[in-house]
Design a protein around this motif. Sequence first.
Motif, short mmCIF file in Angstrom:
data_model
loop_
_atom_site.label_atom_id
_atom_site.label_comp_id
_atom_site.label_asym_id
_atom_site.label_seq_id
_atom_site.Cartn_x
_atom_site.Cartn_y
_atom_site.Cartn_z
N CYS A 116 83.65 -18.76 -105.27
CA CYS A 116 83.05 -19.06 -106.58
C CYS A 116 84.05 -18.71 -107.69
N CYS A 167 81.99 -15.57 -109.87
CA CYS A 167 81.74 -14.23 -109.31
C CYS A 167 82.61 -13.93 -108.09
N CYS A 218 76.97 -21.81 -106.13
CA CYS A 218 77.18 -20.46 -105.61
C CYS A 218 75.83 -19.83 -105.26
N CYS A 229 75.48 -16.56 -107.85
CA CYS A 229 75.31 -16.64 -109.30
C CYS A 229 74.94 -18.05 -109.78
ZN LIG Z 1 79.19 -17.10 -107.96
#
Ligand SMILES: [Zn+2]
Length: 294
Positions: A55, A58, A36, A39
């Motif tokens: 993701c 997040c 991702c 994050c």
């Molecule tokens: Zn993420």
Amino acid sequence: MNMSEMSFIDWQRQFYSENACLDYLKMQRWPDGFICPKCGHRQAYQIHTRELYECCQCHKQTSVTSDTLFHGTHIPLSKWFTAIYFIGSDKGGISALRLKKLIEVNWRTARLILKKLRIAMGHRDRLYWLSGNIELDDCLVGGKQKGKRGRGAAGKTPIIVAVETQGERAGYIAMQAVNRISHQSVEQFVQAHILPNQYVRSDGLRALTIIDKTQHHEARVTPKELVDEWLPWVHIAISNLKTFIQGTFHGISKKYVQEYLNEFIYRFNRRRIEKQIPMRLLNIAIFHSPMNSC
Ligand SMILES: [Zn+2]
């Protein structure tokens, strides 16, 4: 198959469909699986299309093309990939008109693809600094009438050119389109393209004396018939540039000169590995940040 030097047939075979292009992109961007960009989490749901990922942590949605030169494109990747092969493998440079016909898009789209790739080529070559023995000179390109040196008269664009010389052969080159050849533009060029304290040769043009400030600079006023002995490589580069521009892009507008220079420089600096250019260009596009503004 040697991936770095693919023939057109190999290229078509490798990137035969939209999904094949997406797979290649994915492999290059996430060789160890999805990451991702927000994050760093390694798991995602694939949603709607094969291209979009969400993701698991997040919930940021990412596409395989986001944060690449293909970001937000409405053109199929397979067309982009084919365009990259044509642009990368055509020695003389390809015009937007020809590209338009080859990949069946409108002229504006073909122009945009060329523009983005040429800008990316320029960024790639700006990572190099010339060093060692260097020849530096200026020239004028474009326009129809004869221009006066240093001023860029009648639609002509002044260009500063530097070439590394390595005995019997030339090394890397750098070229920059400028408004005029002046102390300021020459100084900026030298700062951007040449490491300090190198050995730079030039002729006696006054604007070039600024090179003394940061380089071992030898300026020699040479009669016309001997100029090719003093600055042989830079004149070969200039003459090749003029052939390149006149061959494909005659009557180029000032606005686009640096783009064409980028392509010429990119190709010149890789002339000993020219079969690798399409694949290198593809990888530049994958790892280049998006260009939304053009
Ligand atoms: Zn993420």
